[in-house]
Structures are given as C-alpha cells and as structure tokens.
Design a protein around this motif. Sequence first.
Motif, mmCIF file in Angstrom:
data_model
loop_
_atom_site.group_PDB
_atom_site.id
_atom_site.type_symbol
_atom_site.label_atom_id
_atom_site.label_comp_id
_atom_site.label_asym_id
_atom_site.label_seq_id
_atom_site.Cartn_x
_atom_site.Cartn_y
_atom_site.Cartn_z
ATOM 1 N N GLU A 387 0.841 -1.188 0.000
ATOM 2 C CA GLU A 387 0.000 0.000 0.000
ATOM 3 C C GLU A 387 0.883 1.248 0.000
ATOM 4 O O GLU A 387 1.760 1.399 0.844
ATOM 5 N N ASP A 388 0.663 2.118 -0.969
ATOM 6 C CA ASP A 388 1.398 3.380 -1.073
ATOM 7 C C ASP A 388 2.911 3.169 -1.046
ATOM 8 O O ASP A 388 3.614 3.688 -0.168
ATOM 9 N N PRO A 389 3.462 2.401 -2.007
ATOM 10 C CA PRO A 389 4.920 2.200 -2.014
ATOM 11 C C PRO A 389 5.652 3.518 -2.222
ATOM 12 O O PRO A 389 5.230 4.362 -3.019
ATOM 13 N N GLU A 390 6.731 3.680 -1.490
ATOM 14 C CA GLU A 390 7.525 4.895 -1.604
ATOM 15 C C GLU A 390 8.487 4.782 -2.780
ATOM 16 O O GLU A 390 9.061 3.722 -3.031
ATOM 17 N N ILE A 391 8.696 5.898 -3.463
ATOM 18 C CA ILE A 391 9.568 5.950 -4.629
ATOM 19 C C ILE A 391 10.767 6.835 -4.300
ATOM 20 O O ILE A 391 10.644 7.844 -3.599
ATOM 21 N N ILE A 392 11.929 6.423 -4.816
ATOM 22 C CA ILE A 392 13.135 7.218 -4.630
ATOM 23 C C ILE A 392 13.787 7.413 -5.996
ATOM 24 O O ILE A 392 13.680 6.546 -6.883
ATOM 25 N N THR A 393 14.441 8.537 -6.189
ATOM 26 C CA THR A 393 15.054 8.875 -7.469
ATOM 27 C C THR A 393 16.573 8.785 -7.367
ATOM 28 O O THR A 393 17.170 9.345 -6.448
ATOM 29 N N VAL A 404 12.730 4.385 -8.646
ATOM 30 C CA VAL A 404 12.554 2.986 -8.257
ATOM 31 C C VAL A 404 11.902 2.936 -6.875
ATOM 32 O O VAL A 404 12.002 3.894 -6.099
ATOM 33 N N PRO A 405 11.227 1.846 -6.540
ATOM 34 C CA PRO A 405 10.720 1.689 -5.173
ATOM 35 C C PRO A 405 11.877 1.702 -4.184
ATOM 36 O O PRO A 405 12.898 1.052 -4.415
ATOM 37 N N VAL A 406 11.727 2.433 -3.102
ATOM 38 C CA VAL A 406 12.818 2.518 -2.132
ATOM 39 C C VAL A 406 12.986 1.211 -1.379
ATOM 40 O O VAL A 406 14.092 0.872 -0.941
ATOM 41 N N LEU A 407 11.890 0.446 -1.227
ATOM 42 C CA LEU A 407 11.949 -0.863 -0.573
ATOM 43 C C LEU A 407 11.645 -1.951 -1.588
ATOM 44 O O LEU A 407 10.793 -1.787 -2.463
ATOM 45 N N ASP A 408 12.349 -3.057 -1.485
ATOM 46 C CA ASP A 408 12.105 -4.239 -2.319
ATOM 47 C C ASP A 408 11.690 -5.354 -1.374
ATOM 48 O O ASP A 408 12.487 -5.818 -0.550
ATOM 49 N N VAL A 409 10.440 -5.795 -1.475
ATOM 50 C CA VAL A 409 9.869 -6.729 -0.497
ATOM 51 C C VAL A 409 9.360 -7.976 -1.202
ATOM 52 O O VAL A 409 8.656 -7.894 -2.220
ATOM 53 N N LEU A 410 9.708 -9.135 -0.655
ATOM 54 C CA LEU A 410 9.272 -10.428 -1.177
ATOM 55 C C LEU A 410 8.840 -11.298 -0.009
ATOM 56 O O LEU A 410 9.494 -11.304 1.040
ATOM 57 N N ALA A 411 7.753 -12.048 -0.182
ATOM 58 C CA ALA A 411 7.254 -12.933 0.877
ATOM 59 C C ALA A 411 7.303 -14.382 0.417
ATOM 60 O O ALA A 411 6.932 -14.699 -0.723
#
Length: 494
Positions: A387-393, A404-411
């Motif tokens: 929900e609402d992924p944060e973006i960083i440049t 790109v997404p600031v966090l890379d998450v895998l479950a």
Amino acid sequence: MKVQIHPKRQLFKRDKMIYGHFLEHFHRQTYGGVYDPGNPLSDEDGLRRDVIEAMRGIEVPVLRWPGGCFVSSYHWKDAVGRERKPLFDKAWRVEEPNTFGTDEYVAMCRKIGCEPYICTNAGTGTAEEMSDWAEYCNLENEGQYAKWRIENGHREPYKVKYWSIGNENYGDWEIGAKDAQEWGLLVRESAKMLLHVDPTIELSAAALADVDWNTNILKNAGRWLKWISIHKYWDRNHEVNTEADYRQCMAFTGELDEGIRQVRGILCAMGLEKKVRIAFDEWNLRGWYHPGCRYGYGVTKEDYLYPRDDNDDNTKYTMADTVFTACFLNTCNRNGDIVGMANYAPVVNARGCIYTHKDGIVLRGTYYVFQMYVKLMGDTIVDLWDEDPEIITFPHLKGGERQVPVLDVLATLRQDGAVVVSAMNKDPERERGLQLLVPGVSKYRIHTLNGESTESYNDIGVNGIVPKTGQWLACHGTANLQLEPHSVNIIEFL
C-alpha cells in the motif's frame, strides 16, 4: 510502507538453482582460486579446503563451468588423462595449463555437493565434440570416451544432467560468433547429438533478449531444449575500472526484470513457456575488468594482463554490490515460475563473493546475501500487496534519473510453516518504515546485513559488512519495522 501478506495465496515454488554460481578459467578464479596445488590449505586433489567449505556454507546448488568466453576455444580432451599439454587460451590471452579439467571439476562438485553444469564449446568446437564430452561423462562403458574415463580411474559415470550449448555466441567479442540463422542450425544439430548420447540430460542454449535470435533457436531446436540462457552485467566496466557509485547501482535495480520479461514474452508467443525455462546463468552487478584484451587492442601485458589484478581490490565490493545482489535474487524469486536457474558470476575472485589469498579467504558482503537467502528464505512464493509504495530517485549511469521503489519486499513460505520476508532499503541515508501484516503469526525476528556506510567492505582483517540477528519479538499479526539505510533484511514470522 504497509505490506499485507497472504500466506494462503501460494503462487508457485521457486527452484533452489536460482542460487547457483559460476566458475571460469579467468584470472584467479580456477588457478589460485578453487584449485591451488601445493598450498597448505589445499587437499590431496589440489582443491582449497577453505573455499570448498565456504561454498558448502552457501549450499551452492549448481556450478556452471568452464566458461564464459574461455569455453569458445576450449577443447575438453586437452585437459583429460595423463598427458596434458599447456595451450594458449585465445579468449583471455594467457597460457592454459590444462591441469584442471573435467575430472577435477566433477570431483570438486562432488565435494561441494552441487550439480555440475557444463558449458560446451560452440565457437571453435563442433556438435560431435560436444557429444563426445557427454559420452565421457555419462555413458557407462560404451565407446572410446567412456572407456577413457574408466582408464582415468573413474569407473562410474558422472551423470552430468545440465549442459549448455555455447556461451554468448551472438556477440562479436566471442570466438566463433554466429549469426541468428547459423546459431539455430548449430543448436539443432548439437542438441540432437547430445540427446542421442544421453536422452535424460537437460539442454540450454546461449540466447539474449532478442526476437530474431531466440526465434531461430526455438524454431530449430525448441523441441529439444529445457532451458534458454541469458546473461547480464549492469555496470559494464570491462575496459575502465571506474565502478558506478551506490546511487547509480540502485538505479539499475529498476531494470532487473527487463530481460526476463522480454524472453518470457517470446516463449509465451511460441507456446513454449511451460516447456522451456530461463537460465540466467551468468550475472553480476559489475562486469569483470579486462582492458585491452578483446580483438588484440592491448599489445603488452601491462596493457591487457596485469590490470586484471585490480579485480582483487576488496574495497570496491561495497553495500552497493550487497543490496543489488539481494534485489536480483528477489527478482528471480518473483519470476520463479519461469526462471529456474541463475548463476552468480563468478563464485571465487574477480567480482566473486569469495576472495582467496595464500593464507585464507575473505567473504565479501555478497557471500552473506546468499547465505541468508539459502538458510532462511522459503521455497514457496506467496502473494503480497503493498500500500502506497515509496519511490526514490537515483541518477542513472547513462544519464538522466531513474525512479525505483525505495523498498524491495518479497514474501515466502517455508516448509516448517514460517512466513519469511526479504526487504531491502535502498535509501543511502535514511531509515525507512515498513509495516508487515501477516495473519496468524505471534512473533518475529529480523536478520540484517549492513555496514556503517554505503562504502563499507570486507577485506583481510576488515569486517565492514556483517550479518546480525535480532531477538524474537511478540506480535499479533503486525510488525512495525524501521529498516536501516542501505540494508538487506530477512524477517522470520512464526
């Protein structure tokens, strides 16, 4: 960022071979790397005990060998048996002693506990030479090559399952490069001969994310292939050893699945996505440094040979390599329905995760990434919703910027029922919040791999990038985390 995880929505099982590795006869990977006769740290077969133990420590599932560009002028028969002569390696322009060949390689794989994966010479070699190699390795006693193996002291067949036809034969840098039509026909005839020797083996063929090239392979030989091979080095510093900085490397993480998506599309268009899988069988953030080598541009050894020692500078392997590597493994996991193998290039020295010196080894930050993934992550990929992924440049090496997404998450789900999440914070400076919602869990703990700065590294006597494990903490289906900047994190839930 809030992430909801749905453990009951199991997407697919990934293959453990995505944590594979690669070994080539380049610089100190083989000679002076895994193979170092006379060193007190080596065993009776000349293999470095400490390197073998380190490779066991990351449970290497499959090891691709002997190349790489080296293989396109390599004739395996020169490195088998009692009579071996040094030859000139035309790919890397050095003398190849041929003291480490097929028998030594298979013995090493047995000691590691991994599957051998042989890449054949499709440059100056022939389909018959490839199939002769399969005879040597896999036939029980029929023919001259199986008998030669027995004569060399190896009565039982090696049963090498995985074979690749060629390496980067699409590139003009490769000895024996081919055009698309030539390549499709060579793969067809090579596959036929290899499978006539042993119908149980699994074949791959050198490819890239190109419609014309792959269409020629698959039209001619798709019926016989189980794999299609692609390669990628994002920081292509082969000629100039000026590495992309941390921020530029994080910009590359926005491109990790491009080749996979393109090849997946070709396979789907040809109706082969259920039969042929992708082997990303050579990859690394950074290309190997070998200036002036190709096409003979470097005249003296000062031009083309001695500069390769700069690959041994451990200060260059920082948190950029560490975080990028974890993001790539997440990408392979997410695409595990079609990516069945990946091979980090290389495993030892050059840009590898293990560095050797005469008195021991250094485990670079990337080594611990593999250790955390193979020891902690599950083999079932489960659904999540962020929900609402944060973006960083970040600035891109080729100019401009990349978001790109600031966090890379895998479950994932482990066999013991644990939900395990990998999460990378790419931000070079700031902690980032991550709220994980996991129904039915009561406790969690976090494993973090990090250094004091983006430029931290491991070297002889320097342990700048080390993993740490937190305490188990109670939760009721929700964990609120603050992820350190430039960090790799594995979170276990029970």
